[in-house]
Design a protein around this motif. Structure first.
Motif, PDB file in Angstrom:
ATOM      1  N   LEU A  46       0.843  -1.194   0.000  1.00  0.00           N
ATOM      2  CA  LEU A  46       0.000   0.000   0.000  1.00  0.00           C
ATOM      3  C   LEU A  46       0.881   1.248   0.000  1.00  0.00           C
ATOM      4  O   LEU A  46       1.655   1.471   0.936  1.00  0.00           O
ATOM      5  N   HIS A  47       0.762   2.056  -1.038  1.00  0.00           N
ATOM      6  CA  HIS A  47       1.593   3.248  -1.204  1.00  0.00           C
ATOM      7  C   HIS A  47       1.120   4.399  -0.321  1.00  0.00           C
ATOM      8  O   HIS A  47       0.053   4.345   0.301  1.00  0.00           O
ATOM      9  N   GLY A  48       1.911   5.458  -0.328  1.00  0.00           N
ATOM     10  CA  GLY A  48       1.607   6.625   0.490  1.00  0.00           C
ATOM     11  C   GLY A  48       0.830   7.697  -0.251  1.00  0.00           C
ATOM     12  O   GLY A  48       0.438   7.541  -1.418  1.00  0.00           O
ATOM     13  N   LEU A  49       0.620   8.793   0.423  1.00  0.00           N
ATOM     14  CA  LEU A  49      -0.181   9.912  -0.069  1.00  0.00           C
ATOM     15  C   LEU A  49       0.380  10.466  -1.375  1.00  0.00           C
ATOM     16  O   LEU A  49       1.572  10.782  -1.473  1.00  0.00           O
ATOM     17  N   GLY A  50      -0.455  10.580  -2.381  1.00  0.00           N
ATOM     18  CA  GLY A  50      -0.066  11.171  -3.649  1.00  0.00           C
ATOM     19  C   GLY A  50       0.774  10.269  -4.530  1.00  0.00           C
ATOM     20  O   GLY A  50       1.124  10.651  -5.647  1.00  0.00           O
ATOM     21  N   CYS A  51       1.108   9.080  -4.060  1.00  0.00           N
ATOM     22  CA  CYS A  51       1.913   8.144  -4.852  1.00  0.00           C
ATOM     23  C   CYS A  51       0.992   7.147  -5.558  1.00  0.00           C
ATOM     24  O   CYS A  51      -0.219   7.299  -5.578  1.00  0.00           O
ATOM     25  N   ASP A  52       1.577   6.121  -6.139  1.00  0.00           N
ATOM     26  CA  ASP A  52       0.812   5.022  -6.709  1.00  0.00           C
ATOM     27  C   ASP A  52       1.669   3.766  -6.635  1.00  0.00           C
ATOM     28  O   ASP A  52       2.708   3.763  -5.963  1.00  0.00           O
ATOM     29  N   HIS A  53       1.239   2.703  -7.298  1.00  0.00           N
ATOM     30  CA  HIS A  53       1.950   1.422  -7.175  1.00  0.00           C
ATOM     31  C   HIS A  53       3.404   1.502  -7.616  1.00  0.00           C
ATOM     32  O   HIS A  53       4.231   0.692  -7.186  1.00  0.00           O
ATOM     33  N   THR A  54       3.743   2.489  -8.461  1.00  0.00           N
ATOM     34  CA  THR A  54       5.106   2.548  -8.994  1.00  0.00           C
ATOM     35  C   THR A  54       6.144   2.850  -7.918  1.00  0.00           C
ATOM     36  O   THR A  54       7.332   2.623  -8.136  1.00  0.00           O
ATOM     37  N   THR A  55       5.714   3.348  -6.770  1.00  0.00           N
ATOM     38  CA  THR A  55       6.680   3.581  -5.693  1.00  0.00           C
ATOM     39  C   THR A  55       7.340   2.279  -5.247  1.00  0.00           C
ATOM     40  O   THR A  55       8.449   2.271  -4.729  1.00  0.00           O
ATOM     41  N   TRP A  56       6.639   1.139  -5.483  1.00  0.00           N
ATOM     42  CA  TRP A  56       7.149  -0.164  -5.092  1.00  0.00           C
ATOM     43  C   TRP A  56       7.938  -0.862  -6.205  1.00  0.00           C
ATOM     44  O   TRP A  56       8.435  -1.983  -6.002  1.00  0.00           O
ATOM     45  N   SER A  57       8.062  -0.234  -7.358  1.00  0.00           N
ATOM     46  CA  SER A  57       8.696  -0.885  -8.513  1.00  0.00           C
ATOM     47  C   SER A  57      10.066  -1.501  -8.202  1.00  0.00           C
ATOM     48  O   SER A  57      10.366  -2.603  -8.684  1.00  0.00           O
ATOM     49  N   PRO A  58      10.925  -0.827  -7.415  1.00  0.00           N
ATOM     50  CA  PRO A  58      12.249  -1.404  -7.179  1.00  0.00           C
ATOM     51  C   PRO A  58      12.240  -2.719  -6.397  1.00  0.00           C
ATOM     52  O   PRO A  58      13.249  -3.435  -6.400  1.00  0.00           O
ATOM     53  N   VAL A  59      11.125  -3.040  -5.698  1.00  0.00           N
ATOM     54  CA  VAL A  59      11.125  -4.243  -4.846  1.00  0.00           C
ATOM     55  C   VAL A  59      10.109  -5.289  -5.277  1.00  0.00           C
ATOM     56  O   VAL A  59      10.111  -6.405  -4.742  1.00  0.00           O
ATOM     57  N   ILE A  60       9.239  -4.985  -6.221  1.00  0.00           N
ATOM     58  CA  ILE A  60       8.182  -5.926  -6.596  1.00  0.00           C
ATOM     59  C   ILE A  60       8.762  -7.249  -7.089  1.00  0.00           C
ATOM     60  O   ILE A  60       8.342  -8.337  -6.656  1.00  0.00           O
TER      61      ILE A  60
END
Length: 328
Positions: A46-60
């Motif tokens: 679950l991403h943070g405020l104003g972000c989206d799933h791409t914030t997790w791209s480096p670890v997916i």
């Protein structure tokens, strides 16, 4: 298991900004975007405020070697719809329950970053029978302090001012400057590349309105108003890990100590030199910590009687913990 969810199966696919296949499902009339990867037990990011799933791209990809990873764009964010709707943490927790239900997932380890950490905690409180572990990353809800930039979203005129600041030329100058500053070896500017992406998303009036509703539900001019302090004792019933960067300038690392005091059995991991987005700054170490935590703990086993006892007494009632999880 909920039986009243009205939804249509995923019917549209596309590509996210990070190249991952983006899937969509419509629940309660609102289209929700998400990414899935891997096989195995479910792990929700679950991403943070104003972000989206791409914030997790480096670890997916790394996490997907061991789990079925589900990384949604929360309602009001990314490629998901941005309606006039319930943007409370409880509303988001309900939305995650319904998404998992549609996907046929009964239980999951839930990882939440920043505002997403508050949603993760709320999901665990509301649906303990569906939560196996809880991982909080620079999470909201552990103290009042928060950057003045977020508090500013609650002020009158934010929508109009940000509309002017996201006019094409102004926005381009602003995002370029922030991206450049993020490259400097200065802790105070290290997260500005992510901030630039959030700023760019504010060009959409619907996104600005959604973020304003989200922030007003959890923050006022004095700081965070939503807290886990009064319900932290419930973490006795499931394994919890808290990760924080030492150089976080959005939510201070001191809140990790708050978590340790509120939930003594929680595992606390401090990532030296990381800012507010440790999963992006040091993805290898972040993934190692999450995977080790999951490997060293047993999924929580929900007992209605024990949960009822916790709620009645407000403290540990003799829960047997094995590897950080409740017994049968």
């Amino acid at each position: 298991m909920p039986t009243s969810t009205q939804a249509r199966p995923a019917r549209t696919r596309g590509r996210g900004r990070d190249g991952h296949e983006l899937r969509f499902v419509t629940i309660h009339g609102h289209r929700r975007a998400f990414v899935t990867a891997g096989q195995g037990p479910a792990l929700v990011l679950l991403h943070g405020l104003g972000c989206d799933h791409t914030t997790w791209s480096p670890v997916i990809a790394r996490l997907a070697e061991h789990f079925t990873v589900i990384a949604p764009d929360l309602l009001g964010h990314g490629a998901s719809d941005k309606p006039r709707a319930d943007y409370s943490v409880g509303g988001y927790a309900n939305g995650m329950r319904d998404l998992l239900t549609v996907l046929g997932i009964d239980k999951a380890t839930v990882v939440g970053h920043s505002f997403g950490g508050g949603v993760a905690m709320q999901f665990a409180y509301q649906f303990p029978e569906r939560t196996e572990r809880l991982v909080l990353v620079a999470s909201g809800g552990l103290g009042p302090e928060v950057t003045p930039v977020i508090r500013a979203v609650t002020t009158p005129g934010f929508h109009q001012v940000m509309g002017a600041l996201t006019m094409p030329v102004v926005r381009q100058v602003g995002t370029t400057a922030m991206s450049a500053l993020s490259l400097l070896p200065v802790p105070a500017t290290r997260d500005l590349d992510e901030v630039a992406a959030i700023y760019d998303s504010f060009k959409d009036p619907a996104a600005r309105a959604a973020i304003r509703h989200v922030v007003r539900a959890v923050v006022d001019w004095r700081g965070q108003i939503v807290t886990m302090a009064d319900r932290a004792y419930l973490t006795e019933a499931m394994p919890m890990c808290v990760l924080w960067g030492t150089d976080d300038h959005v939510i201070p690392v001191s809140h990790a100590a708050n978590a340790a005091a509120l939930a003594p059995k929680a595992r606390i991991e401090i990532m030296d030199g990381a800012g507010h987005f440790p999963h992006k700054e040091d993805p290898e170490r972040f993934a190692d910590l999450v995977l080790d935590f999951c490997a060293s703990t047993r999924p929580a086993v929900y007992s209605r009687a024990r949960w009822r006892a916790l709620l009645r007494t407000g403290h540990d009632t003799g829960l047997t913990s094995v590897g950080g999880a409740t017994g049968a």
